[in-house]
Design an enzyme around this catalytic site. Structure first.
Site, mmCIF file in Angstrom:
data_model
loop_
_atom_site.group_PDB
_atom_site.id
_atom_site.type_symbol
_atom_site.label_atom_id
_atom_site.label_comp_id
_atom_site.label_asym_id
_atom_site.label_seq_id
_atom_site.Cartn_x
_atom_site.Cartn_y
_atom_site.Cartn_z
ATOM 1 C CG HIS A 28 -4.747 38.203 25.766
ATOM 2 N ND1 HIS A 28 -6.152 38.611 25.922
ATOM 3 C CD2 HIS A 28 -4.289 38.011 27.074
ATOM 4 C CE1 HIS A 28 -6.322 38.982 27.093
ATOM 5 N NE2 HIS A 28 -5.078 38.752 27.820
ATOM 6 C CD GLU A 209 -2.951 43.606 33.183
ATOM 7 O OE1 GLU A 209 -4.214 43.681 32.759
ATOM 8 O OE2 GLU A 209 -1.946 43.329 32.364
ATOM 9 C CG ASP A 288 -0.491 39.504 25.689
ATOM 10 O OD1 ASP A 288 -1.536 39.135 24.978
ATOM 11 O OD2 ASP A 288 -0.962 39.782 26.838
HETATM 12 N N1 ADE Z 1 -5.091 42.180 26.080
HETATM 13 C C1 ADE Z 1 -3.955 41.322 25.919
HETATM 14 N N2 ADE Z 1 -3.545 41.281 27.037
HETATM 15 C C2 ADE Z 1 -3.802 41.949 27.916
HETATM 16 C C3 ADE Z 1 -3.810 42.241 29.291
HETATM 17 N N3 ADE Z 1 -2.793 41.885 30.030
HETATM 18 N N4 ADE Z 1 -4.631 42.998 29.768
HETATM 19 C C4 ADE Z 1 -5.759 43.513 29.657
HETATM 20 N N5 ADE Z 1 -5.870 43.103 28.089
HETATM 21 C C5 ADE Z 1 -5.100 42.577 27.383
HETATM 22 ZN ZN ZN Z 2 -4.408 38.898 29.661
#
Ligand code: ADE
Ligand code: ZN
Length: 348
Positions: A28, A209, A288
């Site tokens: 992201h 996730e 991230d």
């Molecule tokens: N936005 C940024 N990182 C994210 C993640 N790991 N899971 C979901 N949304 C996100």
């Molecule tokens: Zn992500």
């Protein structure tokens, strides 16, 4: 040439992980904002942050789950207002990607995070796209953009975002789905994904996730995604594992993210090796990187050190990253040639 042809000494594995060409398929761009750049942009734009200093902000990076991270991530993005801000953020990431031998990157961006603050989607896309164009020319990195819908918002708002972005259709290659997963299943976005499919956009979604295997099934069968972002919870469902392997659906796994968001108690417990050994098209990505303690090579180095993955796995992960990318077959073949050359050099 296959990796079986190479004998690479384990001592040289870290160097090989850094040197091998690779694609990043899950990051992201707003998650690449380092605290120093957040403060610099806040000053440039006259934005007041709820943190006294860079150190104070970094101290807040102690996450317990996805939501605890997202709250801080959206606060960090509040400093982005002008086209140049989006360019500077993307350029800083692309320079780091190049240093990690990332030769192709498909970057997520969250327009709704910015349009909610009154920033025009054109400003967002123009700044990011200009950095992508410069990356090809100046860094030799091929870079593309994937627009993500925020799943905690409504499908109607996703449709509005799509409408706002469509005049710039030539500047992004696909759409994704991110933000708070549990309680917001993929089927909530069935209609907008169907529309994006008609428009010829590539489709991906975060699923599995923190959410259950059922969300991965519906990302595949309802949204009809080509890749699943994260997907690590799939290992709980043998039938799903078989489906992902059979259809060669790439999983864009993010080990340091999973560690920092407590998806696994430690990296040793990460299931990347299980996914690879089951024949899934798993890849390694940074998600991230400014928030989770490392960019691409740091993800590879720490995960290999903790889980005992081998040079064979390294080759497979890099090969999977090219297979899973949205580049054409000729480009895939060129990158595979470079990958095999790197392995041959290390085996010599
Ligand atoms: N936005 C940024 N990182 C994210 C993640 N790991 N899971 C979901 N949304 C996100
Ligand atoms: Zn992500």
């Amino acid at each position: 040439m296959t990796p079986h042809d190479f004998q690479i000494s384990p001592e040289r594995l870290p160097e090989l992980l850094c040197a091998m060409p690779k694609a990043e398929l899950h990051m992201h761009i707003e998650g690449s904002l380092e605290p120093e750049l957040i403060f610099a942009l806040a000053q440039r734009n006259g934005v007041t942050l709820p943190y006294a200093s860079v150190e104070d902000l970094r101290q807040a990076y102690a996450f317990t789950n996805l939501q605890s991270f997202l709250d801080i991530y959206y606060a960090g993005a509040s400093v982005l207002l002008k086209e140049q801000d989006f360019y500077d953020m993307a350029w800083a990431y692309l320079e780091r990607a190049a240093a990690d031998n990332v030769v192709r990157t498909e970057m997520f961006f969250d327009p709704q995070t910015h349009t909610a603050r009154g920033v025009d989607v054109k400003v967002v896309i123009d700044g990011l796209h200009r950095a992508c164009v410069d990356a090809e020319a100046r860094l030799g990195v091929s870079a593309a953009l994937i627009l993500c819908f925020l799943r905690h918002l409504s499908e109607e708002e996703a449709f509005e975002t799509l409408e706002q972005a469509l005049p710039y259709r030539d500047k992004f290659i696909g759409v994704g789905l991110d933000s708070s997963e549990v309680g917001h299943p993929p089927e909530k976005f069935a209609k907008v994904f169907a529309r994006c499919r008609e428009l010829g956009l590539h489709l991906v979604a975060h699923a599995g996730e923190e959410g259950p295997p059922a969300y991965v099934w519906s990302a595949l069968d309802v949204l009809k995604v080509e890749r699943v972002d994260h997907g690590v919870q799939s290992a709980k469902d043998p039938a799903l594992m078989a489906r992902l392997a059979k259809d060669r659906i790439p999983l864009t796994v993010c080990p340091l993210s999973n560690l920092k968001l407590c998806v696994f108690p430690d990296l040793k417990a990460h299931n990347l090796k299980t996914l690879l050994d089951a024949g899934l098209v798993a890849t390694v990505n940074s998600d991230d990187p400014a928030y989770f303690g490392g960019y691409m090579n740091e993800n590879f180095l720490q995960t290999f050190a903790a889980t005992g993955l081998t040079a064979q796995h390294a080759w497979q992960l890099a090969a999977n990253s090219f297979e899973g990318s949205f580049i054409d077959d000729a480009a895939k073949a060129r990158y595979m040639g470079r990958l095999n050359e790197t392995f041959a050099r290390f085996a010599a």
